[in-house]
Design an enzyme around this catalytic site. Structure first.
Site, PDB file in Angstrom:
ATOM      1  CB  CYS A   1      -2.414   3.700   9.291  1.00 23.63           C
ATOM      2  SG  CYS A   1      -3.846   4.144  10.295  1.00 23.63           S
TER       3      CYS A   1
ATOM      4  NE  ARG B   1      -3.838   0.150   2.278  1.00 21.18           N
ATOM      5  CZ  ARG B   1      -4.677   0.481   3.256  1.00 21.18           C
ATOM      6  NH1 ARG B   1      -4.729  -0.254   4.367  1.00 21.18           N
ATOM      7  NH2 ARG B   1      -5.458   1.540   3.159  1.00 21.18           N
TER       8      ARG B   1
END
Length: 276
Positions: free
Chosen positions: A233, A175
């Site tokens: 995050c 990611r």
């Protein structure tokens, strides 16, 4: 107060009937709701707390798990029996991902007696301790939310920290590099951020690594107590786990609560891909 508590220590407190508020915050990004796990079995006396409903505000431009309003969080914690002068122990399935967000939130809103059960529900059951399906009788608590007790970042602050300090991205390497993005509409990372997946903070049993190993891990990324450090995050959940791990390593750090879901809500924010 040390942010973690081990299973034998918690068992000892409960056997001595020491007043403890137990909060079960099991949560799964993909899979059955945490309440289903709670109903199948939980620590005796534990109250279920819904991460999406009780620990975060409504999703939107501020992020998928933004800070809740003070009054909303206060009411949720009072319903769960949280009192200002009573120890709170929070747990999830095993790796403390969700528990760390509740730990951080309680600390942010002014409760200074909060500990995470290291290893969570799995560690408790593997030690042979009992669980129950009974709903506890909960006496409403008196917790008063006093926000601002821990440092936070907004998008501007995160960008500045990536340039002048150390901004850690707690998501997976795939990611971070922008190779995949299963949740948010844009893949990549904040320019200047450094990747430190939360999976590297714990062992295979879900327990946190020793502080010395955590200090070594973060030190290799340039994060030390001599610099300003922050973490983000996807939506501010696993980044709270990073904050807890940094705390164990002796490194103060600020949380970008809105995280990537807030960053990409503004198309003017730059996006980086790859390892650098």
């Amino acid at each position: 107060m040390h942010p973690l508590i081990e299973v034998p220590a918690l068992d000892g407190l409960l056997r001595r009937q020491t007043p403890v508020v137990l909060l079960d915050v099991r949560w799964h990004l993909a899979g059955p709701p945490g309440i289903e796990s709670y109903r199948k079995g939980h620590l005796p006396g534990a109250v279920f707390v819904d991460l999406d409903r009780d620990v975060a505000g409504r999703p939107g431009a501020a992020g998928r798990h933004p800070l809740p309003e003070s009054g909303d969080f206060e009411a949720a914690m009072r319903r769960a029996g949280v009192c200002a002068d009573r120890l709170v122990v929070v747990y999830d399935d095993a790796d403390s991902t969700a528990a760390a967000r509740l730990w951080w939130s309680l600390r942010y809103f002014g409760h200074d007696r909060v500990r995470v059960l290291d290893g969570g529900y799995r560690a408790w059951t593997e030690a042979g301790h009992p669980v129950t399906t009974d709903d506890p009788e909960v006496k409403p608590g008196d917790f008063i939310a006093d926000p601002g007790r821990l440092p936070v970042l907004d998008a501007e602050g995160a960008a500045a920290l990536a340039r002048a300090g150390v901004l850690l991205d707690a998501r997976s390497a795939e990611r971070f590099r922008g190779e995949m993005e299963p949740v948010d509409p844009v893949a990549g990372h904040i320019p200047g951020a450094r990747n430190a997946p939360t999976s590297g903070n714990v062992g295979v049993d879900g327990r946190f690594l020793p502080p010395s190993l955590l200090r070594e891990r973060f030190g290799k990324l340039g994060a030390t107590d001599a610099l300003d450090v922050g973490a983000y995050c996807g939506s501010g959940v696993t980044a709270a786990h990073e904050i807890l791990a940094l705390n164990l390593a002796g490194i103060p750090a600020a949380l970008y609560v809105g995280s990537w879901s807030n960053w990409v809500a503004d198309s003017a924010h730059p996006v980086a891909t790859g390892d650098s």
